[in-house]
Design a protein around this motif. Structure first.
Motif, PDB file in Angstrom:
ATOM      1  N   GLU A 152      36.646  21.997  30.693  1.00 30.94           N
ATOM      2  CA  GLU A 152      37.672  21.895  31.723  1.00 30.94           C
ATOM      3  C   GLU A 152      37.022  21.901  33.099  1.00 30.94           C
ATOM      4  O   GLU A 152      36.112  22.683  33.364  1.00 30.94           O
ATOM      5  CB  GLU A 152      38.639  23.077  31.614  1.00 30.94           C
ATOM      6  N   GLN A 153      37.488  21.012  33.944  1.00 34.12           N
ATOM      7  CA  GLN A 153      37.021  20.990  35.317  1.00 34.12           C
ATOM      8  C   GLN A 153      37.703  22.123  36.080  1.00 34.12           C
ATOM      9  O   GLN A 153      38.913  22.176  36.145  1.00 34.12           O
ATOM     10  CB  GLN A 153      37.369  19.646  35.973  1.00 34.12           C
ATOM     11  N   LEU A 154      36.926  23.011  36.623  1.00 35.87           N
ATOM     12  CA  LEU A 154      37.477  24.097  37.423  1.00 35.87           C
ATOM     13  C   LEU A 154      37.296  23.749  38.891  1.00 35.87           C
ATOM     14  O   LEU A 154      36.188  23.467  39.330  1.00 35.87           O
ATOM     15  CB  LEU A 154      36.765  25.411  37.115  1.00 35.87           C
ATOM     16  N   ASN A 155      38.388  23.776  39.633  1.00 40.03           N
ATOM     17  CA  ASN A 155      38.278  23.511  41.057  1.00 40.03           C
ATOM     18  C   ASN A 155      37.752  24.758  41.770  1.00 40.03           C
ATOM     19  O   ASN A 155      37.599  25.824  41.177  1.00 40.03           O
ATOM     20  CB  ASN A 155      39.608  23.026  41.637  1.00 40.03           C
ATOM     21  N   ASP A 156      37.458  24.610  43.047  1.00 34.36           N
ATOM     22  CA  ASP A 156      36.866  25.710  43.816  1.00 34.36           C
ATOM     23  C   ASP A 156      37.758  26.941  43.832  1.00 34.36           C
ATOM     24  O   ASP A 156      37.271  28.068  43.768  1.00 34.36           O
ATOM     25  CB  ASP A 156      36.566  25.265  45.250  1.00 34.36           C
ATOM     26  N   ARG A 157      39.058  26.741  43.921  1.00 32.77           N
ATOM     27  CA  ARG A 157      39.976  27.872  43.982  1.00 32.77           C
ATOM     28  C   ARG A 157      39.938  28.679  42.687  1.00 32.77           C
ATOM     29  O   ARG A 157      39.887  29.904  42.706  1.00 32.77           O
ATOM     30  CB  ARG A 157      41.406  27.388  44.252  1.00 32.77           C
TER      31      ARG A 157
ATOM     32  N   GLU B 163      35.472  34.518  40.268  1.00 32.71           N
ATOM     33  CA  GLU B 163      34.438  35.332  40.912  1.00 32.71           C
ATOM     34  C   GLU B 163      35.020  36.643  41.432  1.00 32.71           C
ATOM     35  O   GLU B 163      34.405  37.699  41.294  1.00 32.71           O
ATOM     36  CB  GLU B 163      33.771  34.551  42.039  1.00 32.71           C
ATOM     37  N   ASP B 164      36.210  36.591  42.025  1.00 34.83           N
ATOM     38  CA  ASP B 164      36.852  37.820  42.495  1.00 34.83           C
ATOM     39  C   ASP B 164      37.193  38.749  41.333  1.00 34.83           C
ATOM     40  O   ASP B 164      37.020  39.961  41.422  1.00 34.83           O
ATOM     41  CB  ASP B 164      38.116  37.509  43.299  1.00 34.83           C
ATOM     42  N   LEU B 165      37.682  38.183  40.231  1.00 36.32           N
ATOM     43  CA  LEU B 165      37.975  39.022  39.066  1.00 36.32           C
ATOM     44  C   LEU B 165      36.695  39.624  38.497  1.00 36.32           C
ATOM     45  O   LEU B 165      36.697  40.754  38.006  1.00 36.32           O
ATOM     46  CB  LEU B 165      38.705  38.214  37.997  1.00 36.32           C
TER      47      LEU B 165
ATOM     48  N   ILE C 172      46.275  38.239  43.970  1.00 37.69           N
ATOM     49  CA  ILE C 172      45.748  36.874  43.876  1.00 37.69           C
ATOM     50  C   ILE C 172      46.599  35.917  44.684  1.00 37.69           C
ATOM     51  O   ILE C 172      46.086  35.046  45.387  1.00 37.69           O
ATOM     52  CB  ILE C 172      45.665  36.444  42.395  1.00 37.69           C
ATOM     53  N   LYS C 173      47.916  36.105  44.638  1.00 37.70           N
ATOM     54  CA  LYS C 173      48.821  35.241  45.401  1.00 37.70           C
ATOM     55  C   LYS C 173      48.575  35.384  46.899  1.00 37.70           C
ATOM     56  O   LYS C 173      48.525  34.388  47.623  1.00 37.70           O
ATOM     57  CB  LYS C 173      50.271  35.573  45.075  1.00 37.70           C
ATOM     58  N   ARG C 174      48.428  36.603  47.397  1.00 39.64           N
ATOM     59  CA  ARG C 174      48.211  36.824  48.832  1.00 39.64           C
ATOM     60  C   ARG C 174      46.926  36.166  49.315  1.00 39.64           C
ATOM     61  O   ARG C 174      46.868  35.629  50.425  1.00 39.64           O
ATOM     62  CB  ARG C 174      48.155  38.321  49.136  1.00 39.64           C
ATOM     63  N   ILE C 175      45.877  36.197  48.493  1.00 45.19           N
ATOM     64  CA  ILE C 175      44.585  35.653  48.915  1.00 45.19           C
ATOM     65  C   ILE C 175      44.536  34.130  48.789  1.00 45.19           C
ATOM     66  O   ILE C 175      44.087  33.432  49.699  1.00 45.19           O
ATOM     67  CB  ILE C 175      43.445  36.280  48.089  1.00 45.19           C
ATOM     68  N   TYR C 176      45.005  33.590  47.651  1.00 46.88           N
ATOM     69  CA  TYR C 176      44.782  32.175  47.354  1.00 46.88           C
ATOM     70  C   TYR C 176      46.015  31.280  47.449  1.00 46.88           C
ATOM     71  O   TYR C 176      45.869  30.074  47.537  1.00 46.88           O
ATOM     72  CB  TYR C 176      44.184  32.031  45.946  1.00 46.88           C
ATOM     73  N   PHE C 177      47.200  31.851  47.419  1.00 45.90           N
ATOM     74  CA  PHE C 177      48.423  31.043  47.432  1.00 45.90           C
ATOM     75  C   PHE C 177      49.459  31.634  48.392  1.00 45.90           C
ATOM     76  O   PHE C 177      50.590  31.919  47.988  1.00 45.90           O
ATOM     77  CB  PHE C 177      49.025  30.975  46.020  1.00 45.90           C
TER      78      PHE C 177
END
Length: 85
Positions: free
Chosen positions: A8-13, A19-21, A32-37
């Motif tokens: 699977e292609q993983l995008n940067d996000r 990496e954070d997990l 996760i929502k507050r940081i990335y979405f």
């Protein structure tokens, strides 16, 4: 005939979430929502579902946190990170 495995292609996000997990060991959906979405209401759930389905992460709901609300779900990394070409 050569054998190619599908990866699977993983995008940067998604890579940054993994990496954070890895660094923090566990994070809630809201964290996760507050940081990335920050501007998306439901897309975080779709991305976390994809990561769970691909077995990159696992999720669990805290016991007793579902009384009359959605509950607190945390996610943690289960698979080692490797970048295979």
């Amino acid at each position: 005939m050569s054998e190619y495995k599908y990866y699977e292609q993983l995008n940067d996000r998604k890579i940054n979430i993994l990496e954070d997990l890895y660094n923090y060991r566990a994070m809630t959906t809201d964290q996760i929502k507050r940081i990335y979405f920050p501007n998306s209401k439901f897309y975080v759930n779709k991305v976390l579902y994809q990561l769970r389905k691909s077995k990159y992460i696992a999720s669990n709901t805290l016991k007793g946190s579902r009384k009359n609300k959605k509950g607190i779900t945390y996610h943690f990394k289960v698979a080692p990170m490797s970048r295979t070409l």
